[in-house]
Scaffold this active site. Structure first.
Site, PDB file in Angstrom:
ATOM      1  CG  HIS A  74      -2.007   1.011   1.185  1.00 32.52           C
ATOM      2  ND1 HIS A  74      -3.232   0.815   1.787  1.00 32.52           N
ATOM      3  CD2 HIS A  74      -2.056   2.241   0.629  1.00 32.52           C
ATOM      4  CE1 HIS A  74      -3.985   1.887   1.593  1.00 32.52           C
ATOM      5  NE2 HIS A  74      -3.291   2.777   0.913  1.00 32.52           N
ATOM      6  CG  LEU A  77       4.989   4.689  -5.968  1.00 40.42           C
ATOM      7  CD1 LEU A  77       5.531   3.708  -7.004  1.00 40.42           C
ATOM      8  CD2 LEU A  77       6.090   5.066  -4.980  1.00 40.42           C
ATOM      9  NE  ARG A  78       0.597  11.309  -2.994  1.00 40.84           N
ATOM     10  CZ  ARG A  78      -0.493  10.947  -2.340  1.00 40.84           C
ATOM     11  NH1 ARG A  78      -1.496  10.352  -2.981  1.00 40.84           N
ATOM     12  NH2 ARG A  78      -0.610  11.164  -1.052  1.00 40.84           N
ATOM     13  CG  ASN A 108      -4.818   7.906  -4.690  1.00 39.08           C
ATOM     14  OD1 ASN A 108      -3.766   7.297  -4.866  1.00 39.08           O
ATOM     15  ND2 ASN A 108      -5.081   8.540  -3.573  1.00 39.08           N
ATOM     16  CG  ASN A 292      -9.513   9.144   5.364  1.00 41.32           C
ATOM     17  OD1 ASN A 292     -10.131   8.739   6.344  1.00 41.32           O
ATOM     18  ND2 ASN A 292     -10.047   9.200   4.162  1.00 41.32           N
ATOM     19  CG  ASP A 319      -2.218   4.745   3.406  1.00 41.18           C
ATOM     20  OD1 ASP A 319      -2.027   5.049   2.210  1.00 41.18           O
ATOM     21  OD2 ASP A 319      -3.235   5.101   4.029  1.00 41.18           O
TER      22      ASP A 319
HETATM   23  O1  DOR Z   1      -4.375   9.512   4.483  1.00 40.21           O
HETATM   24  C1  DOR Z   1      -4.610   9.083   3.379  1.00 40.21           C
HETATM   25  N1  DOR Z   1      -3.943   9.523   2.297  1.00 40.21           N
HETATM   26  N2  DOR Z   1      -5.559   8.151   3.229  1.00 40.21           N
HETATM   27  C2  DOR Z   1      -5.979   7.748   2.031  1.00 40.21           C
HETATM   28  O2  DOR Z   1      -6.843   6.918   1.970  1.00 40.21           O
HETATM   29  C3  DOR Z   1      -5.416   8.352   0.807  1.00 40.21           C
HETATM   30  C4  DOR Z   1      -4.080   8.883   1.039  1.00 40.21           C
HETATM   31  C5  DOR Z   1      -3.589   9.791  -0.051  1.00 40.21           C
HETATM   32  O3  DOR Z   1      -3.729   9.444  -1.240  1.00 40.21           O
HETATM   33  O4  DOR Z   1      -3.041  10.853   0.261  1.00 40.21           O
HETATM   34 ZN    ZN Z   2      -3.782   4.715   0.776  1.00 42.47          ZN
END
Ligand code: DOR
Ligand code: ZN
Length: 436
Positions: A74, A77-78, A108, A292, A319
């Protein structure tokens, strides 16, 4: 390049190894692994060959611990689209510095990885610029908008190893049902970001006394639990392969435990911040602790640890969610959620061993073998013939977390200044040696 790693303490849960031994690497693969209990004194032939060969390197790993390179299922990498936050190059460099040699990147991005063409772009970029293996996760729905299923089959064909709308939940239950049916048909996990948006809307931290006293809108634990339970029921209904992302609450741990008892196919992950910090971290409106799902309570931390201990939670993922410093400097309400996690994960997770929540092999299993099994990839192992993905750690090395030194562009961490113990000194990623 040929590498001989000698006399390290090798821990490889995939082979039940926990002892002193040697590893020999050639052509990007593990050629030989031998532990002392195995009898023969290892590697005298290779050792001799090494003396004359300039392409041969010996690492004296006495006093160090040798693990399979960690697998992070999880990360964000943007790239494409948010290269100012992170790129495939900087994110994978942060990964290997943190001991990870395989990272799975969430979809995303901009454009969203909801089409084989985006998957292909990521795979190509990763092959050109990546410091480690990058396995893309495709979106469940087009644009992660929750309205129309993405083309899961073609994305899997292009290289996606799992599907998720992470960052967003799939609010529509029928859509989630279909996704799980596909997951069964294609034998790929669906990774669920569990958040009931109707309950969490406008929320920026855990709902409780602190959110009230600080005047911040809260997100109740139920926003997560309701979706965990819904998805468990849908997994039972469909027989699909469900993986719950970033478990943060006691209730979610209990629900996953219940589901497993019933024999439902569900796996779960948590992240270092959910067993290291409580909601108190945002009391000072520190946006670096905004994430989140949000940081919860002491009681939730204890439950997450119990879940790790009894196997309810089989994976530790980061994450890793890098953001630009300017974005995190916005007022708390407006700042984006996320923690840059790749370079603190090992130090924070090793605390679980100190605290006797997990044994060292149990911890390493959750960072290597278990995610690899869930994803169905041949990673996270030191078995002969596998990719030479190895991390060599000095478990005694104490250091202070300094975000300025992160390889990641994301300096957003609530752990700045923390004293941690345990740092990679070498990472071998697909046979290439990096020294830190
Ligand atoms: O804190 C978070 N950042 N939770 C997510 O589900 C998405 C992530 C993000 O893409 O920045
Ligand atoms: Zn995430």
């Amino acid at each position: 390049m040929k590498i001989l790693i000698t006399q390290g303490h090798i821990v490889d849960p995939s082979q039940g190894i926990d002892g002193i031994g040697d590893i020999y690497i050639e052509g990007g693969k593990i050629k030989e692994i031998r532990t002392r209990s195995g009898g023969r004194k290892a590697k005298s032939k290779e050792r001799k060959a090494g003396a004359e060969d300039p392409g041969f390197q010996t690492i004296d790993a006495r006093g160090l611990t040798v693990f399979p390179g960690f697998v992070d299922m999880h990360v964000h990498l943007r790239e494409p689209g948010f290269e100012y936050k992170e790129t495939i190059r900087t994110g994978t460099l942060a990964a290997i510095k943190g001991g990870f040699t395989t990272v799975c990147c969430m979809p995303n991005t901009n454009p969203v990885n909801d089409h084989a063409s985006v998957t292909e772009f990521i795979m190509r970029k990763a092959a050109q610029e990546g410091y480690c293996a990058v396995l893309p996760i495709g979106a469940i729905t087009k644009g992660q908008k929750g309205r129309e299923l993405a083309e899961i089959g073609t994305m899997k064909h292009e290289g996606c190893i799992a599907f998720s709308d992470d960052g967003q939940p799939v609010m529509n239950s029928l859509m989630m049902r279909r996704a799980l049916e596909y997951s069964k048909a294609f034998n790929v996990p669906v990774i669920s970001h569990c958040e009931d948006l109707t309950l969490s809307e406008g929320g920026v931290m855990n709902e409780g006394l602190i959110s009230v006293t600080r005047g911040l809108r809260g997100i109740p634990a139920e926003a997560e639990m309701i979706m965990v339970f819904r998805d468990i029921l849908l997994a039972e209904l469909t027989g699909g392969k469900l993986h719950i992302a970033h478990v943060s609450t006691e209730g979610s741990v209990d629900l996953v435990r219940y589901a497993k008892k019933r024999g439902i196919q569900v796996t779960a992950e948590t992240c270092p911040h959910y067993f290291s910090l409580t909601e108190k971290a945002v009391e000072t409106y520190d946006a670096n602790a905004k994430v989140n799902p949000p940081l919860r309570t002491e009681r939730d931390i204890e439950a997450v640890k119990r879940g790790l201990q009894d196997g309810t939670i089989e994976v530790i993922a980061t994450d890793h969610a890098p953001h630009h410093a300017d974005e995190k400097l916005r007022e708390f309400d407006q700042a984006p959620s996320g923690i840059s996690g790749l370079e603190t994960a090992l130090g924070l997770s090793l605390r679980l061993v100190e605290e006797k929540v997990l044994t060292l092999p149990q911890l390493i299993e959750k960072m290597t073998l278990n995610p690899s099994k869930i994803l169905g990839v041949k990673k996270g192992t030191l078995k002969r013939g596998s990719d030479a993905d190895i991390v060599i750690v000095d478990r005694e090395k104490e250091y202070k977390v300094s975000p300025e030194q992160f390889a990641s562009k994301g300096k957003n961490t609530p752990f700045a200044g923390w004293e941690l113990k345990g740092l990679p000194v070498f990472t071998v990623s697909r046979g290439k040696l990096h020294e830190w």
